[in-house]
Design a protein around this motif. Sequence first.
Motif, PDB file in Angstrom:
ATOM      1  N   ASP A  40       0.852  -1.182   0.000  1.00 57.64           N
ATOM      2  CA  ASP A  40       0.000   0.000   0.000  1.00 57.64           C
ATOM      3  C   ASP A  40       0.889   1.234   0.000  1.00 57.64           C
ATOM      4  O   ASP A  40       2.084   1.150   0.287  1.00 57.64           O
ATOM      5  CB  ASP A  40      -0.855   0.051   1.291  1.00 57.64           C
ATOM      6  CG  ASP A  40      -1.676  -1.202   1.484  1.00 57.64           C
ATOM      7  OD1 ASP A  40      -2.455  -1.540   0.581  1.00 57.64           O
ATOM      8  OD2 ASP A  40      -1.540  -1.827   2.561  1.00 57.64           O
ATOM      9  N   ARG A  78       6.187  -7.967  -9.172  1.00 60.98           N
ATOM     10  CA  ARG A  78       5.046  -8.758  -9.672  1.00 60.98           C
ATOM     11  C   ARG A  78       4.293  -9.394  -8.502  1.00 60.98           C
ATOM     12  O   ARG A  78       3.068  -9.382  -8.464  1.00 60.98           O
ATOM     13  CB  ARG A  78       5.534  -9.832 -10.646  1.00 60.98           C
ATOM     14  CG  ARG A  78       4.445 -10.724 -11.166  1.00 60.98           C
ATOM     15  CD  ARG A  78       3.509  -9.969 -12.096  1.00 60.98           C
ATOM     16  NE  ARG A  78       2.427 -10.832 -12.505  1.00 60.98           N
ATOM     17  CZ  ARG A  78       1.156 -10.446 -12.561  1.00 60.98           C
ATOM     18  NH1 ARG A  78       0.818  -9.204 -12.296  1.00 60.98           N
ATOM     19  NH2 ARG A  78       0.227 -11.285 -12.913  1.00 60.98           N
ATOM     20  N   ALA A  81       2.287  -6.788  -6.734  1.00 62.67           N
ATOM     21  CA  ALA A  81       1.107  -6.430  -7.531  1.00 62.67           C
ATOM     22  C   ALA A  81       0.019  -7.483  -7.392  1.00 62.67           C
ATOM     23  O   ALA A  81      -1.171  -7.148  -7.257  1.00 62.67           O
ATOM     24  CB  ALA A  81       1.496  -6.256  -8.999  1.00 62.67           C
ATOM     25  N   LEU A  82       0.399  -8.743  -7.402  1.00 60.00           N
ATOM     26  CA  LEU A  82      -0.584  -9.822  -7.245  1.00 60.00           C
ATOM     27  C   LEU A  82      -1.263  -9.749  -5.883  1.00 60.00           C
ATOM     28  O   LEU A  82      -2.482  -9.914  -5.778  1.00 60.00           O
ATOM     29  CB  LEU A  82       0.090 -11.185  -7.433  1.00 60.00           C
ATOM     30  CG  LEU A  82       0.534 -11.521  -8.847  1.00 60.00           C
ATOM     31  CD1 LEU A  82       1.438 -12.750  -8.839  1.00 60.00           C
ATOM     32  CD2 LEU A  82      -0.669 -11.729  -9.762  1.00 60.00           C
ATOM     33  N   ARG A  84      -1.594  -7.101  -4.015  1.00 63.13           N
ATOM     34  CA  ARG A  84      -2.455  -5.904  -4.021  1.00 63.13           C
ATOM     35  C   ARG A  84      -3.773  -6.164  -4.739  1.00 63.13           C
ATOM     36  O   ARG A  84      -4.801  -5.623  -4.360  1.00 63.13           O
ATOM     37  CB  ARG A  84      -1.735  -4.729  -4.690  1.00 63.13           C
ATOM     38  CG  ARG A  84      -0.806  -3.970  -3.806  1.00 63.13           C
ATOM     39  CD  ARG A  84      -0.365  -2.650  -4.418  1.00 63.13           C
ATOM     40  NE  ARG A  84       0.303  -2.806  -5.688  1.00 63.13           N
ATOM     41  CZ  ARG A  84       1.621  -2.963  -5.847  1.00 63.13           C
ATOM     42  NH1 ARG A  84       2.406  -2.990  -4.786  1.00 63.13           N
ATOM     43  NH2 ARG A  84       2.149  -3.087  -7.040  1.00 63.13           N
ATOM     44  N   GLU A  85      -3.735  -6.972  -5.788  1.00 62.33           N
ATOM     45  CA  GLU A  85      -4.956  -7.272  -6.551  1.00 62.33           C
ATOM     46  C   GLU A  85      -5.989  -8.023  -5.717  1.00 62.33           C
ATOM     47  O   GLU A  85      -7.173  -7.986  -6.029  1.00 62.33           O
ATOM     48  CB  GLU A  85      -4.620  -8.086  -7.808  1.00 62.33           C
ATOM     49  CG  GLU A  85      -3.916  -7.289  -8.873  1.00 62.33           C
ATOM     50  CD  GLU A  85      -3.452  -8.160 -10.031  1.00 62.33           C
ATOM     51  OE1 GLU A  85      -3.897  -9.336 -10.140  1.00 62.33           O
ATOM     52  OE2 GLU A  85      -2.625  -7.680 -10.831  1.00 62.33           O
ATOM     53  N   GLY A  86      -5.547  -8.727  -4.693  1.00 60.47           N
ATOM     54  CA  GLY A  86      -6.465  -9.431  -3.814  1.00 60.47           C
ATOM     55  C   GLY A  86      -6.721 -10.859  -4.257  1.00 60.47           C
ATOM     56  O   GLY A  86      -6.000 -11.420  -5.082  1.00 60.47           O
ATOM     57  N   ASN A  89      -5.921 -14.730  -7.439  1.00 60.53           N
ATOM     58  CA  ASN A  89      -4.687 -14.999  -8.188  1.00 60.53           C
ATOM     59  C   ASN A  89      -3.685 -15.809  -7.352  1.00 60.53           C
ATOM     60  O   ASN A  89      -2.493 -15.785  -7.611  1.00 60.53           O
ATOM     61  CB  ASN A  89      -4.045 -13.698  -8.674  1.00 60.53           C
ATOM     62  CG  ASN A  89      -3.669 -12.768  -7.535  1.00 60.53           C
ATOM     63  OD1 ASN A  89      -3.476 -13.201  -6.406  1.00 60.53           O
ATOM     64  ND2 ASN A  89      -3.566 -11.489  -7.827  1.00 60.53           N
ATOM     65  N   ARG A  93       0.489 -16.505  -7.540  1.00 57.04           N
ATOM     66  CA  ARG A  93       1.405 -16.197  -6.433  1.00 57.04           C
ATOM     67  C   ARG A  93       2.184 -17.441  -6.043  1.00 57.04           C
ATOM     68  O   ARG A  93       3.394 -17.390  -5.830  1.00 57.04           O
ATOM     69  CB  ARG A  93       0.635 -15.699  -5.207  1.00 57.04           C
ATOM     70  CG  ARG A  93      -0.019 -14.366  -5.367  1.00 57.04           C
ATOM     71  CD  ARG A  93      -0.651 -13.961  -4.055  1.00 57.04           C
ATOM     72  NE  ARG A  93      -1.908 -13.273  -4.255  1.00 57.04           N
ATOM     73  CZ  ARG A  93      -2.668 -12.843  -3.275  1.00 57.04           C
ATOM     74  NH1 ARG A  93      -2.302 -13.017  -2.023  1.00 57.04           N
ATOM     75  NH2 ARG A  93      -3.798 -12.225  -3.528  1.00 57.04           N
TER      76      ARG A  93
END
Length: 133
Positions: A40, A78, A81-82, A84-86, A89, A93
Amino acid sequence: MHSQSETGRVTTLTIAEAAERTGLTAHTLRYYERDGLMLDQVERAASGHRRYSDRDVAWIELITRLRATGMPIRDVRRYAALVREGAGNEAERLALLLSHRELVERKLAEVTAHLRAIDHKIALYESKVEGTA
């Protein structure tokens, strides 16, 4: 999640305190944030100074471990980012971490082989030193 002091107030760390806690420099912490490695945006105090939560520090410690074990910045980015996407995914990961784990295990096996060679030489010298004493 922030920790709470005895007064019930949420406590956070300054960049200097976060640097001390993580063993990194303030410059590195700023870089992690600027380069998209953090989960964040780091909170800011009214003064504009960064304030790191316990969650931020735990994340920094994880990415420090990933970097220390040789994960490239692009893969750390990467992974962040994964996360953060929640949800949704986790398989990606998992694949990223399994691939990195395989790399770490190969490096560990290589270092272990080097250590065995060093131990062999130590044993040879110890027997020579003990034989002349």
